[in-house]
Motif scaffolding. Sequence first.
Motif, PDB file in Angstrom:
ATOM      1  N   ASP A   1      79.874  50.353  11.471  1.00  7.72           N
ATOM      2  CA  ASP A   1      80.012  48.903  11.546  1.00  7.72           C
ATOM      3  C   ASP A   1      80.468  48.526  12.956  1.00  7.72           C
ATOM      4  O   ASP A   1      81.472  49.023  13.458  1.00  7.72           O
ATOM      5  CB  ASP A   1      81.048  48.440  10.511  1.00  7.72           C
ATOM      6  CG  ASP A   1      81.201  46.935  10.476  1.00  7.72           C
ATOM      7  OD1 ASP A   1      81.448  46.331  11.543  1.00  7.72           O
ATOM      8  OD2 ASP A   1      81.104  46.354   9.378  1.00  7.72           O
TER       9      ASP A   1
ATOM     10  N   ASP B   1      71.210  46.605  19.017  1.00  6.19           N
ATOM     11  CA  ASP B   1      69.815  46.209  19.189  1.00  6.19           C
ATOM     12  C   ASP B   1      69.394  46.249  20.657  1.00  6.19           C
ATOM     13  O   ASP B   1      68.292  46.696  20.989  1.00  6.19           O
ATOM     14  CB  ASP B   1      69.573  44.814  18.610  1.00  6.19           C
ATOM     15  CG  ASP B   1      70.443  43.746  19.265  1.00  6.19           C
ATOM     16  OD1 ASP B   1      71.636  44.048  19.561  1.00  6.19           O
ATOM     17  OD2 ASP B   1      69.976  42.611  19.488  1.00  6.19           O
TER      18      ASP B   1
ATOM     19  N   ARG C   1      76.321  39.549  13.608  1.00 11.46           N
ATOM     20  CA  ARG C   1      75.373  39.417  12.498  1.00 11.46           C
ATOM     21  C   ARG C   1      73.923  39.355  12.971  1.00 11.46           C
ATOM     22  O   ARG C   1      73.052  40.095  12.485  1.00 11.46           O
ATOM     23  CB  ARG C   1      75.697  38.177  11.659  1.00 11.46           C
ATOM     24  CG  ARG C   1      74.835  38.054  10.388  1.00 11.46           C
ATOM     25  CD  ARG C   1      75.267  36.876   9.533  1.00 11.46           C
ATOM     26  NE  ARG C   1      76.628  37.068   9.031  1.00 11.46           N
ATOM     27  CZ  ARG C   1      77.646  36.249   9.281  1.00 11.46           C
ATOM     28  NH1 ARG C   1      77.476  35.178  10.059  1.00 11.46           N
ATOM     29  NH2 ARG C   1      78.837  36.486   8.785  1.00 11.46           N
ATOM     30  N   GLU C   2      73.649  38.509  13.929  1.00 15.81           N
ATOM     31  CA  GLU C   2      72.270  38.360  14.415  1.00 15.81           C
ATOM     32  C   GLU C   2      71.791  39.628  15.118  1.00 15.81           C
ATOM     33  O   GLU C   2      70.639  40.043  14.948  1.00 15.81           O
ATOM     34  CB  GLU C   2      72.180  37.158  15.362  1.00 15.81           C
ATOM     35  CG  GLU C   2      70.758  36.820  15.794  1.00 15.81           C
ATOM     36  CD  GLU C   2      70.696  35.566  16.641  1.00 15.81           C
ATOM     37  OE1 GLU C   2      69.714  35.425  17.406  1.00 15.81           O
ATOM     38  OE2 GLU C   2      71.632  34.745  16.567  1.00 15.81           O
ATOM     39  N   HIS C   3      72.668  40.238  15.889  1.00 14.68           N
ATOM     40  CA  HIS C   3      72.310  41.489  16.573  1.00 14.68           C
ATOM     41  C   HIS C   3      72.026  42.600  15.551  1.00 14.68           C
ATOM     42  O   HIS C   3      71.086  43.390  15.726  1.00 14.68           O
ATOM     43  CB  HIS C   3      73.446  41.920  17.511  1.00 14.68           C
ATOM     44  CG  HIS C   3      73.550  41.092  18.741  1.00 14.68           C
ATOM     45  ND1 HIS C   3      72.719  41.267  19.826  1.00 14.68           N
ATOM     46  CD2 HIS C   3      74.394  40.061  19.054  1.00 14.68           C
ATOM     47  CE1 HIS C   3      73.040  40.394  20.778  1.00 14.68           C
ATOM     48  NE2 HIS C   3      74.046  39.660  20.338  1.00 14.68           N
ATOM     49  N   ASN C   4      72.810  42.634  14.478  1.00 15.25           N
ATOM     50  CA  ASN C   4      72.597  43.646  13.448  1.00 15.25           C
ATOM     51  C   ASN C   4      71.240  43.467  12.775  1.00 15.25           C
ATOM     52  O   ASN C   4      70.531  44.453  12.521  1.00 15.25           O
ATOM     53  CB  ASN C   4      73.703  43.571  12.397  1.00 15.25           C
ATOM     54  CG  ASN C   4      75.048  44.028  12.936  1.00 15.25           C
ATOM     55  OD1 ASN C   4      75.122  44.654  13.987  1.00 15.25           O
ATOM     56  ND2 ASN C   4      76.117  43.696  12.210  1.00 15.25           N
ATOM     57  N   GLU C   5      70.891  42.236  12.484  1.00 14.11           N
ATOM     58  CA  GLU C   5      69.602  41.965  11.827  1.00 14.11           C
ATOM     59  C   GLU C   5      68.444  42.421  12.702  1.00 14.11           C
ATOM     60  O   GLU C   5      67.464  42.991  12.214  1.00 14.11           O
ATOM     61  CB  GLU C   5      69.479  40.473  11.492  1.00 14.11           C
ATOM     62  CG  GLU C   5      70.424  39.991  10.392  1.00 14.11           C
ATOM     63  CD  GLU C   5      70.197  40.713   9.081  1.00 14.11           C
ATOM     64  OE1 GLU C   5      69.031  41.059   8.769  1.00 14.11           O
ATOM     65  OE2 GLU C   5      71.182  40.939   8.345  1.00 14.11           O
ATOM     66  N   ARG C   6      68.548  42.163  13.993  1.00 13.34           N
ATOM     67  CA  ARG C   6      67.501  42.608  14.909  1.00 13.34           C
ATOM     68  C   ARG C   6      67.431  44.138  14.943  1.00 13.34           C
ATOM     69  O   ARG C   6      66.349  44.719  14.993  1.00 13.34           O
ATOM     70  CB  ARG C   6      67.744  42.050  16.317  1.00 13.34           C
ATOM     71  CG  ARG C   6      67.324  40.604  16.482  1.00 13.34           C
ATOM     72  CD  ARG C   6      67.090  40.262  17.958  1.00 13.34           C
ATOM     73  NE  ARG C   6      68.336  40.300  18.714  1.00 13.34           N
ATOM     74  CZ  ARG C   6      69.094  39.223  18.945  1.00 13.34           C
ATOM     75  NH1 ARG C   6      68.744  38.041  18.453  1.00 13.34           N
ATOM     76  NH2 ARG C   6      70.199  39.328  19.650  1.00 13.34           N
TER      77      ARG C   6
ATOM     78  N   PHE D   1      68.340  46.223  12.518  1.00 15.46           N
ATOM     79  CA  PHE D   1      67.775  46.693  11.246  1.00 15.46           C
ATOM     80  C   PHE D   1      66.252  46.608  11.271  1.00 15.46           C
ATOM     81  O   PHE D   1      65.547  47.500  10.787  1.00 15.46           O
ATOM     82  CB  PHE D   1      68.312  45.869  10.074  1.00 15.46           C
ATOM     83  CG  PHE D   1      69.792  45.982   9.863  1.00 15.46           C
ATOM     84  CD1 PHE D   1      70.506  47.068  10.357  1.00 15.46           C
ATOM     85  CD2 PHE D   1      70.487  44.994   9.174  1.00 15.46           C
ATOM     86  CE1 PHE D   1      71.878  47.170  10.163  1.00 15.46           C
ATOM     87  CE2 PHE D   1      71.845  45.092   8.964  1.00 15.46           C
ATOM     88  CZ  PHE D   1      72.556  46.175   9.461  1.00 15.46           C
ATOM     89  N   SER D   2      65.755  45.527  11.849  1.00 16.47           N
ATOM     90  CA  SER D   2      64.305  45.347  11.939  1.00 16.47           C
ATOM     91  C   SER D   2      63.681  46.409  12.842  1.00 16.47           C
ATOM     92  O   SER D   2      62.594  46.931  12.549  1.00 16.47           O
ATOM     93  CB  SER D   2      63.994  43.943  12.468  1.00 16.47           C
ATOM     94  OG  SER D   2      62.614  43.753  12.624  1.00 16.47           O
TER      95      SER D   2
ATOM     96  N   THR E   1      68.540  49.469   6.802  1.00 14.25           N
ATOM     97  CA  THR E   1      69.726  48.619   6.874  1.00 14.25           C
ATOM     98  C   THR E   1      70.979  49.451   6.590  1.00 14.25           C
ATOM     99  O   THR E   1      70.910  50.535   6.014  1.00 14.25           O
ATOM    100  CB  THR E   1      69.641  47.476   5.850  1.00 14.25           C
ATOM    101  OG1 THR E   1      69.537  48.025   4.531  1.00 14.25           O
ATOM    102  CG2 THR E   1      68.459  46.560   6.138  1.00 14.25           C
TER     103      THR E   1
ATOM    104  N   ASN F   1      75.355  49.046   5.507  1.00 14.46           N
ATOM    105  CA  ASN F   1      76.307  48.180   4.814  1.00 14.46           C
ATOM    106  C   ASN F   1      77.410  47.737   5.771  1.00 14.46           C
ATOM    107  O   ASN F   1      78.555  48.152   5.679  1.00 14.46           O
ATOM    108  CB  ASN F   1      76.904  48.918   3.613  1.00 14.46           C
ATOM    109  CG  ASN F   1      77.783  47.999   2.762  1.00 14.46           C
ATOM    110  OD1 ASN F   1      77.595  46.799   2.757  1.00 14.46           O
ATOM    111  ND2 ASN F   1      78.748  48.583   2.056  1.00 14.46           N
TER     112      ASN F   1
END
Length: 314
Positions: free
Chosen positions: A155, A204, A297-302, A304-305, A310, A312
């Motif tokens: 995390d 990311d 949050r936004e950096h994590n989503e990028r 994961f993509s 993904t 936790n």
Amino acid sequence: MACLLVGALLLVAQTDRVHSSSSQQSEGTLLQSLRYRSGSESNETEHNSPQSQSSITSQMIPQSIIIGVRKGGTRALLEMLDIHPDIVVAATEVHFFDWDENYVKGLEWYRKLMPFSYPHQTTIEKTPGYFTSIKAPERIHDMNSSTKLLLILRDPTERVISDYTQVYYNRLENHKPVQPIEEMVIKNGVLNTKYKAIQRSLYDIHMSNWLRYFPLNQIHIVDGGTLIRNPLEELQKVETFLNIPARIMTSNFYFNQTKGFYCLRSDGKERCLHESKGRPHPVVNSTVLKELHTYFREHNERFFSMVKQTFNWH
């Protein structure tokens, strides 16, 4: 009579040349053999029977590198993999690909810092600073484009706190002044995104640099959180990625109640990670934690993509 004398002298001279040539060839063969044995030509050292290929060790450029991330669990991963009989690990962080002053020393300098290994073994080096280095991906690719890369992540907010904790204790030990984490993370009432600990957690951004040089199937991501809770599960995935036999077992681990994490058992010996690992983290203001979670949050989503999986993370 004179003819016989001349013939005899010619025969002696010819015999001397033959012996001299034979002696030179023998010396050359001996020198080559000595070079081979000392490793000056083959970079190999014989420990047992020279007739047995399995008895020859050499210092090899690593086939796999743990590239990071700092405070993600790289030391734990390396020491756990060191249990495997088909893996040998470099004892220290080399910083070859991220520090210019080391990189200019050349690949031979780097190779000589690797442990001796048998032909069937995989050599692994770990330097957490590689992941965030701009130059490391291209340099590793130039060395060997088929290198298998191991990246252990946790995390990003927890990683920031762990990063701060390491620096905090280091400064205390060196009698230097320290600042509360809140003062490092928040500047003038806003999140200090230039803080190095935060920059290192932008997975990311750093991953995009690695994917310019290596395909995703050459980078295995280890879940640092799972490695702490269930090390065997993550290590079995690494064994598969490295294409080595499954040799790490449940019996190689035992939970240390005092330390609060798993320790290692192999070759009849038990050992835990260095005492600097598992240090208590400071209690962080909930508002600061929320700021970090929101920012990542936004950096994590990028991320994961990018990696097509993904984790936790809050």
